[in-house]
Design a protein around this motif. Structure first.
Motif, PDB file in Angstrom:
ATOM      1  N   SER A   1       0.840  -1.200   0.000  1.00 33.89           N
ATOM      2  CA  SER A   1       0.000   0.000   0.000  1.00 33.89           C
ATOM      3  C   SER A   1       0.873   1.248   0.000  1.00 33.89           C
ATOM      4  CB  SER A   1      -0.904   0.029   1.242  1.00 33.89           C
ATOM      5  OG  SER A   1      -1.784  -1.059   1.246  1.00 33.89           O
ATOM      6  N   LYS A   2       0.626   2.099  -0.974  1.00 28.99           N
ATOM      7  CA  LYS A   2       1.341   3.384  -0.993  1.00 28.99           C
ATOM      8  C   LYS A   2       0.671   4.336  -0.002  1.00 28.99           C
ATOM      9  CE  LYS A   2       0.623   6.980  -3.580  1.00 28.99           C
ATOM     10  NZ  LYS A   2       0.473   7.948  -4.675  1.00 28.99           N
ATOM     11  N   ARG A   3       1.480   4.994   0.797  1.00 30.44           N
ATOM     12  CA  ARG A   3       0.962   5.974   1.750  1.00 30.44           C
ATOM     13  C   ARG A   3       1.564   7.331   1.424  1.00 30.44           C
ATOM     14  NH1 ARG A   3       1.300   3.314   7.688  1.00 30.44           N
ATOM     15  NH2 ARG A   3      -0.207   4.987   8.055  1.00 30.44           N
ATOM     16  N   VAL A   4       0.913   8.385   1.896  1.00 31.38           N
ATOM     17  CA  VAL A   4       1.401   9.737   1.617  1.00 31.38           C
ATOM     18  C   VAL A   4       1.448  10.548   2.907  1.00 31.38           C
ATOM     19  CG1 VAL A   4       0.559   9.752  -0.758  1.00 31.38           C
ATOM     20  CG2 VAL A   4      -0.924  10.589   1.075  1.00 31.38           C
ATOM     21  N   ALA A   5       2.355  11.495   2.967  1.00 35.44           N
ATOM     22  CA  ALA A   5       2.451  12.449   4.071  1.00 35.44           C
ATOM     23  C   ALA A   5       2.707  13.819   3.459  1.00 35.44           C
ATOM     24  CB  ALA A   5       3.563  12.069   5.037  1.00 35.44           C
ATOM     25  N   SER A   6       1.888  14.799   3.831  1.00 36.08           N
ATOM     26  CA  SER A   6       1.944  16.110   3.196  1.00 36.08           C
ATOM     27  C   SER A   6       2.427  17.201   4.140  1.00 36.08           C
ATOM     28  CB  SER A   6       0.550  16.495   2.661  1.00 36.08           C
ATOM     29  OG  SER A   6       0.075  15.519   1.759  1.00 36.08           O
ATOM     30  N   LYS A   7       3.043  18.201   3.542  1.00 39.19           N
ATOM     31  CA  LYS A   7       3.472  19.430   4.224  1.00 39.19           C
ATOM     32  C   LYS A   7       4.313  19.146   5.478  1.00 39.19           C
ATOM     33  CE  LYS A   7      -0.224  22.311   2.358  1.00 39.19           C
ATOM     34  NZ  LYS A   7      -1.301  23.276   2.620  1.00 39.19           N
ATOM     35  N   ILE A   8       5.329  18.333   5.290  1.00 35.64           N
ATOM     36  CA  ILE A   8       6.291  18.067   6.365  1.00 35.64           C
ATOM     37  C   ILE A   8       7.250  19.250   6.414  1.00 35.64           C
ATOM     38  CG2 ILE A   8       8.051  16.480   7.219  1.00 35.64           C
ATOM     39  CD1 ILE A   8       6.783  14.386   5.240  1.00 35.64           C
ATOM     40  N   ASN A   9       7.398  19.877   7.570  1.00 34.87           N
ATOM     41  CA  ASN A   9       8.351  20.988   7.647  1.00 34.87           C
ATOM     42  C   ASN A   9       9.499  20.657   8.582  1.00 34.87           C
ATOM     43  OD1 ASN A   9       7.991  22.294  10.402  1.00 34.87           O
ATOM     44  ND2 ASN A   9       5.875  22.395   9.669  1.00 34.87           N
ATOM     45  N   GLU A  10      10.587  21.364   8.396  1.00 35.57           N
ATOM     46  CA  GLU A  10      11.844  21.008   9.054  1.00 35.57           C
ATOM     47  C   GLU A  10      11.796  21.243  10.551  1.00 35.57           C
ATOM     48  OE1 GLU A  10      16.597  21.444   8.029  1.00 35.57           O
ATOM     49  OE2 GLU A  10      15.179  22.936   7.277  1.00 35.57           O
TER      50      GLU A  10
END
Length: 716
Positions: free
Chosen positions: A510-519
């Motif tokens: 299953s492909k998963r996604v994570a958005s707008k990760i900031n440092e």
């Protein structure tokens, strides 16, 4: 403040120090807590290379050494004042964060203190130490053990005599005094912020009006949804223009998106079988060993250390509890598996408890009122439900799940084993269950309500001393290797023509996604440790489209791809197309609706006529309030709601373009309301402002300093 606080002559405290040549080593736990919680420590040196930087504060890089020295000093103080404490990973992370916060506050806030001229004079320091106004933190450390009153002579004697022979005292006191002064300046700054708030009579009146005033209004609106999307064309030029006009609303931080696959390493059937064999062999060895139980457990490397305590009912996992308490001394029990842990038990001895224990369940009925009749009503409801339970119309467990709001809601009312004297549950309830007898019901009142309860066991006084051998089931090297090879196969196939998603599907992943990760925050949905991902994701040579190596994170193998890179500042249209396209469509629809409104308004004298002309209805708002933007048949629309409050009673507004549609407001009347006491309102507003903005001042300082935390490069 008295003029003496501005004098620079040596204080009495300094004279004491000069005469004795000795200084304080340890003031005490209370003062240390004060230092650790409220004070700051200044920074250290900087490396010329940013490779050793753990972050930046106000444009100044913070070196690894500077941060680590801060952390080690904090850690040493904690260990010194808590002998024997073992710092686990959670505590280490907690104190690292505290060390970073102390550096940030020091570098940002101390500059503000200096600009404002906030200082502590020698005379003021003397007064708050050995003078008439000794600080509460110092008082706490020098209380008389018999009276619990502050003993000033003990403090002075301690400074003059008790630490005289200690060679480390001078440096220790100097460090404490430095931190103590910083803490006092911090207090001054906080009080300065609080004292800057003042509420005028006009502000109090306006606030009371905004909080209590409502209008009776009628609204005629045409929703944007009434215009079909197919009739509206939105161009990239339209979107770009909208974005420029609303630039401040959409300014963004630097962030990145990833797509990834996650392979959690799970022990295989062979691993489970191997652990089961270990448990069976342990049982055999336990039954034949000549060693005492304590030695055997220790030499067997059990994860559960030997416990010589006689345990009462409720001390063991529910799955093994009854087996243990029903077994004879010398019995070997097991193997048991609970949450991936395999266990074997030996009954070493049994005893008699000084208190009774019983297992029970309950359903709680709230008493709606304070009268005797209210209590009788609740007890009657409990007995009525008991009749339904006994007749089979419902079950005890289902009713408990519906009615209870304590921890037993999720257990069907089961309270587990309850021991006399440990009143997690009301004493009245526990006492009744002790005498009820297994399987019997009771109805009893307590300060929490009325309880319908049943005893689900006999009363027990038995205690058991049991030696336990336990080991957690882990994946073997072979099992771990199979998952790693799968991650490697996935990585290899990504070098072909297929997309990330296609490769995942072809391998049943299953492909998963994570958005707008900031440092700065590094939280990655679906991954337990974002630092390891961030170390790759924000590396200088990582670009959009790049693929990671195999990342090993908490028994999970991760392979990720950078799907999007967002630079700080104004986003590109494609980045927020879905977010702004509807808004632009609504603006275009408004241009179609407004001419129809203008023609209808010209023919109408009231809301009903206007609604008829437009083929819509009148939305009546009997009590429009600024506390709510909700309008009947329209929904949340703060523009239209604001128009109600901007239109005088008895008047009609202009045609307004709201967030949900185009409308015209008719304000019928202003509703009457009670005007609160102005003085009380001013006090309330001052208090609210002090609490609300004290933290916001610090947030503003931190934002201005552009704090950047890159410690993740050094720590997982």
């Amino acid at each position: 403040m008295s003029d003496k606080y501005n004098k620079e002559e040596p204080s009495v405290l300094q004279k004491i120090q000069n005469q004795t040549g000795c200084l304080l080593l340890v003031i005490g736990v209370a003062m240390l807590a004060f230092v650790l919680t409220d004070l700051f420590s200044s920074g250290g040196s900087l490396f010329s290379s940013n490779r050793n930087s753990v972050g930046s504060i106000a444009g100044e890089h913070v070196s690894y050494d500077e941060f680590n020295n801060q952390y080690e000093s904090l850690k040493a103080a904690v260990l010194q004042n808590n002998p024997g404490i073992q710092m686990n990973e959670m505590m280490v992370e907690q104190y690292r964060q505290q060390a970073w916060d102390m550096l940030v506050e020091s570098k940002v806030q101390e500059q503000e203190y200096a600009k404002l001229g906030l200082t502590i004079s020698p005379a003021e320091l003397e007064d708050l130490t050995i003078g008439e106004h000794t600080h509460p933190q110092i008082q706490q450390s020098f209380r008389d053990p018999e009276t619990n009153e502050f003993n000033k002579s003990r403090l002075i004697r301690f400074l003059k005599e008790d630490v005289y022979a200690n060679p480390e005292a001078k440096e220790s006191w100097a460090q404490f005094q430095k931190q103590f002064e910083k803490g006092l300046i911090t207090e001054k700054y906080g009080k300065l912020i609080q004292s800057s708030f003042y509420t005028t009579d006009l502000e109090a009146r306006n606030n009371a009006k905004e909080s209590n005033l409502t209008y009776n209004a009628s609204l005629v609106a045409v929703s944007y949804e009434s215009v079909a999307d197919s009739t509206v064309t939105v161009t990239d030029s339209d979107l770009s223009s909208y974005l420029k006009e609303h630039a401040a609303e959409y300014e963004q931080e630097e962030s990145r998106d990833i797509e990834f696959i996650s392979l959690k390493v799970i022990p295989s059937k062979e691993d489970s079988a191997g652990m089961l064999n270990w448990a069976k062999e342990s049982m055999e060895r336990f039954s034949t060993t000549k060693m005492d139980d304590s030695t055997f457990v220790s030499l067997s490397n059990s994860e559960t250390p030997y416990n010589p305590t006689y345990m009462v009912r409720g001390s063991f996992p529910p799955e093994v509890e009854n087996d243990i308490f029903n077994a004879e001394v010398g019995s070997i029990l097991g193997p048991y598996e609970t949450g991936g842990v395999y266990s074997v038990y030996k009954i070493s001895d049994v005893g008699i408890d000084t208190a009774r224990s019983v297992k029970g369940s309950h359903i709680v009925f709230r008493i709606n009122g304070a009268s005797a009749q209210d209590t009788l009503t609740a007890m009657s409801d409990a007995r009525e439900l008991l009749s339904k339970i006994r007749s089979g119309q419902t079950t005890f467990e289902e009713e408990a799940k519906q009615r209870n709001f304590d921890a037993t809601r999720s257990t069907g009312g089961d309270m587990g084993w309850i021991r006399e004297g440990n009143y997690t549950y009301p004493k009245e309830l526990v006492d009744k269950l002790m005498t009820a007898g297994k399987g019997n019901y009771v109805v009893v009142k307590s300060d929490r309500g009325v309880h319908l309860a049943k005893a689900t066991s006999n009363v027990s006084r038995k205690t058991v001393k049991a030696a336990a051998l336990s080991q957690t089931l882990y994946a073997s090297t072979a099992t771990d290797g199979s998952y790693y090879r799968q991650a490697g196969d996935f990585l290899t196939k990504l070098n072909g023509d297929k997309s990330f998603e296609e490769v995942a599907e072809s391998m049943g992943l299953s492909k998963r996604v994570a958005s707008k990760i900031n440092e700065n925050e590094r939280r990655v949905a679906g991954i337990s440790n974002g630092n390891i991902v961030a170390r790759w994701l924000f590396a200088d040579d990582t670009d959009e489209g790049d693929i990671s190596s195999i990342l090993d994170i908490d028994d999970t193998y991760i392979v990720a791809r950078v799907s999007k890179v967002r630079e700080a500042g104004m986003p590109k249209v494609d980045d927020i197309r879905d977010e702004i396209e509807t808004k632009v469509k609504n603006e275009i629809k408004a241009k179609q609706i407004i001419p129809k409104f203008e023609a209808a308004v010209a023919k109408s004298s009231d809301a009903e006529t206007l609604a008829k002309e437009l083929g819509t209805i009148v939305s009546v708002v009997p009590a429009a309030s600024l506390q709510s933007g909700n309008i009947p048949y329209v929904g949340q629309d703060y523009i239209l709601m604001g128009t109600i409050f901007g239109t005088p009673p008895g008047k009609r507004s202009e045609i307004v373009q709201g967030t949900s549609g185009v409308g015209v407001v008719y304000v019928n009347s202003e509703n009457q309301y009670d005007i609160p006491d102005l003085q009380s309102k001013k006090i309330e507003m001052n208090s609210n402002n002090q609490q609300r903005y004290a933290g916001k001042v610090n947030q503003a300082l931190m934002k201005k300093a552009e704090v950047k935390d890159t410690r993740y490069k050094f720590y997982d």
